[in-house]
Design a protein around this motif. Structure first.
Motif, PDB file in Angstrom:
ATOM      1  N   GLY A   1     -17.581  55.840  94.859  1.00  0.00           N
ATOM      2  CA  GLY A   1     -18.530  56.824  94.342  1.00  0.00           C
ATOM      3  C   GLY A   1     -19.681  56.173  93.598  1.00  0.00           C
ATOM      4  N   LEU A   2     -19.375  55.146  92.810  1.00  0.00           N
ATOM      5  CA  LEU A   2     -20.429  54.426  92.101  1.00  0.00           C
ATOM      6  C   LEU A   2     -21.388  53.745  93.071  1.00  0.00           C
ATOM      7  N   LEU A   3     -20.853  53.173  94.143  1.00  0.00           N
ATOM      8  CA  LEU A   3     -21.713  52.519  95.131  1.00  0.00           C
ATOM      9  C   LEU A   3     -22.627  53.531  95.813  1.00  0.00           C
ATOM     10  N   ARG A   4     -22.115  54.710  96.092  1.00  0.00           N
ATOM     11  CA  ARG A   4     -22.977  55.741  96.681  1.00  0.00           C
ATOM     12  C   ARG A   4     -24.096  56.137  95.712  1.00  0.00           C
ATOM     13  N   ASN A   5     -23.746  56.265  94.442  1.00  0.00           N
ATOM     14  CA  ASN A   5     -24.770  56.631  93.449  1.00  0.00           C
ATOM     15  C   ASN A   5     -25.829  55.547  93.307  1.00  0.00           C
ATOM     16  N   VAL A   6     -25.398  54.307  93.292  1.00  0.00           N
ATOM     17  CA  VAL A   6     -26.321  53.195  93.051  1.00  0.00           C
ATOM     18  C   VAL A   6     -27.164  52.883  94.278  1.00  0.00           C
ATOM     19  N   MET A   7     -26.537  52.856  95.460  1.00  0.00           N
ATOM     20  CA  MET A   7     -27.230  52.418  96.667  1.00  0.00           C
ATOM     21  C   MET A   7     -27.928  53.566  97.389  1.00  0.00           C
ATOM     22  N   ALA A   8     -27.280  54.728  97.478  1.00  0.00           N
ATOM     23  CA  ALA A   8     -27.851  55.839  98.247  1.00  0.00           C
ATOM     24  C   ALA A   8     -28.746  56.730  97.394  1.00  0.00           C
ATOM     25  N   ARG A   9     -28.306  57.007  96.162  1.00  0.00           N
ATOM     26  CA  ARG A   9     -29.065  57.932  95.308  1.00  0.00           C
ATOM     27  C   ARG A   9     -29.931  57.196  94.293  1.00  0.00           C
ATOM     28  N   GLN A  10     -29.807  55.880  94.248  1.00  0.00           N
ATOM     29  CA  GLN A  10     -30.604  55.022  93.370  1.00  0.00           C
ATOM     30  C   GLN A  10     -30.497  55.450  91.900  1.00  0.00           C
ATOM     31  N   GLN A  11     -29.290  55.768  91.483  1.00  0.00           N
ATOM     32  CA  GLN A  11     -29.029  56.127  90.097  1.00  0.00           C
ATOM     33  C   GLN A  11     -28.645  54.890  89.294  1.00  0.00           C
ATOM     34  N   ALA A  12     -28.768  54.988  87.983  1.00  0.00           N
ATOM     35  CA  ALA A  12     -28.331  53.894  87.118  1.00  0.00           C
ATOM     36  C   ALA A  12     -26.805  53.831  87.109  1.00  0.00           C
ATOM     37  N   LEU A  13     -26.282  52.649  86.852  1.00  0.00           N
ATOM     38  CA  LEU A  13     -24.838  52.451  86.849  1.00  0.00           C
ATOM     39  C   LEU A  13     -24.225  53.167  85.646  1.00  0.00           C
ATOM     40  N   ASP A  14     -23.264  54.036  85.892  1.00  0.00           N
ATOM     41  CA  ASP A  14     -22.553  54.767  84.850  1.00  0.00           C
ATOM     42  C   ASP A  14     -21.453  53.862  84.291  1.00  0.00           C
ATOM     43  N   LEU A  15     -21.631  53.381  83.062  1.00  0.00           N
ATOM     44  CA  LEU A  15     -20.686  52.423  82.486  1.00  0.00           C
ATOM     45  C   LEU A  15     -19.314  53.049  82.237  1.00  0.00           C
ATOM     46  N   HIS A  16     -19.283  54.324  81.863  1.00  0.00           N
ATOM     47  CA  HIS A  16     -17.996  54.987  81.661  1.00  0.00           C
ATOM     48  C   HIS A  16     -17.217  55.074  82.967  1.00  0.00           C
ATOM     49  N   GLN A  17     -17.906  55.472  84.026  1.00  0.00           N
ATOM     50  CA  GLN A  17     -17.240  55.554  85.327  1.00  0.00           C
ATOM     51  C   GLN A  17     -16.880  54.165  85.848  1.00  0.00           C
ATOM     52  N   LEU A  18     -17.696  53.165  85.508  1.00  0.00           N
ATOM     53  CA  LEU A  18     -17.378  51.794  85.900  1.00  0.00           C
ATOM     54  C   LEU A  18     -16.078  51.328  85.248  1.00  0.00           C
ATOM     55  N   SER A  19     -15.874  51.670  83.981  1.00  0.00           N
ATOM     56  CA  SER A  19     -14.631  51.277  83.307  1.00  0.00           C
ATOM     57  C   SER A  19     -13.428  51.935  83.976  1.00  0.00           C
TER      58      SER A  19
END
Length: 257
Positions: free
Chosen positions: A206-224
């Motif tokens: 999900g994070l990769l879709r947000n970062v690569m497809a939607r060009q969103q900033a990395l969510d640190l909470h979701q990354l943890s």
């Protein structure tokens, strides 16, 4: 351990050169399957179809699926190939533990496979005209996906040690992987979102879709959450594989393939 990794890199490089045609064939087949599906959907939906960033997300999910399929089949496939060539027992009596040997081999194979996956991704983007973003932060969620994938791969490897032949199980499991890596669990809410965070590799995908497809900033909470998810599945896979290794050695059935 470094010497083991270097030896496995050398082995992987030799095999890659010898079976270069197979690698090229894999690129062609993977891109052809995706593009065929893309053309079919476009034809059914008609000229008014507008994918938006959904197509980008689908591309990310498909490429991740291709990568994870390779990882999932890596350890169990190595077990069966080594058994067929009569060298499986030598791996289990080497100075390194079997889990170290298979992990080093998996990392070496991944380094070569990464180039093939990158080629598939570039070709798919060129064919569809959709160009993804590649920020440096994408490596962190990708790492969580790899941890979860190798955890599941070791778990399947432990099953291969116990029951020997698992091709049918792997075939069925491919569809579950497609669900895990393609369904946008990052858009779920409430209890469904909690379920998505518990599924293997799903938070990182999900994070990769947000970062690569939607060009969103990395969510640190979701990354943890994704790091914990990947680490837990990786640890479980290693524990299961080491238990299966001890069981197999104790019962002396390494050659029963």
């Amino acid at each position: 351990m470094f010497e083991l990794l270097l030896a496995e890199l050398t082995r992987a490089g030799i095999q890659f050169r010898r079976y270069l045609f197979e690698a090229v064939g894999g690129i062609v087949i993977s891109t052809a399957v995706f593009y065929g599906l893309f053309l079919s959907v476009s034809y059914i939906a008609g000229p008014g179809l507008a994918f938006g960033d959904r197509l980008d997300a689908i591309i990310v999910g498909y490429v991740l699926w291709t990568l994870v399929l390779f990882i999932m089949a890596n350890i169990s496939g190595t077990l069966q190939r080594e058994a067929q060539t009569g060298t499986l027992e030598q791996l289990f009596i080497s100075p390194f533990s079997a889990s170290q040997v298979f992990l080093a081999r998996a990392v070496a194979d991944l380094l070569l496979q990464a180039g093939l996956i990158a080629a598939i991704l570039v070709i798919i983007m060129a064919l569809t005209g959709r160009w993804l973003a590649f920020p440096l932060t994408l490596w962190l969620p990708l790492l969580t996906v790899l941890l979860g994938a190798y955890g599941l791969s070791f778990a399947i490897g432990s099953l291969a040690l116990m029951v020997k032949r698992i091709q049918q199980v792997l075939g069925i499991f491919q569809f579950a992987l497609l669900f895990l890596l393609s369904v946008p669990t990052e858009e779920w809410t409430g209890n469904l979102r909690l379920l998505g965070d518990l599924l293997p590799m799903s938070p990182g995908a999900g994070l990769l879709r947000n970062v690569m497809a939607r060009q969103q900033a990395l969510d640190l909470h979701q990354l943890s959450i994704a790091l914990v998810n990947g680490g837990v599945y990786f640890a479980i896979g290693l524990v299961l594989f080491r238990w299966a290794e001890r069981y197999t050695k104790r019962h002396g059935n390494l050659s029963d393939y």
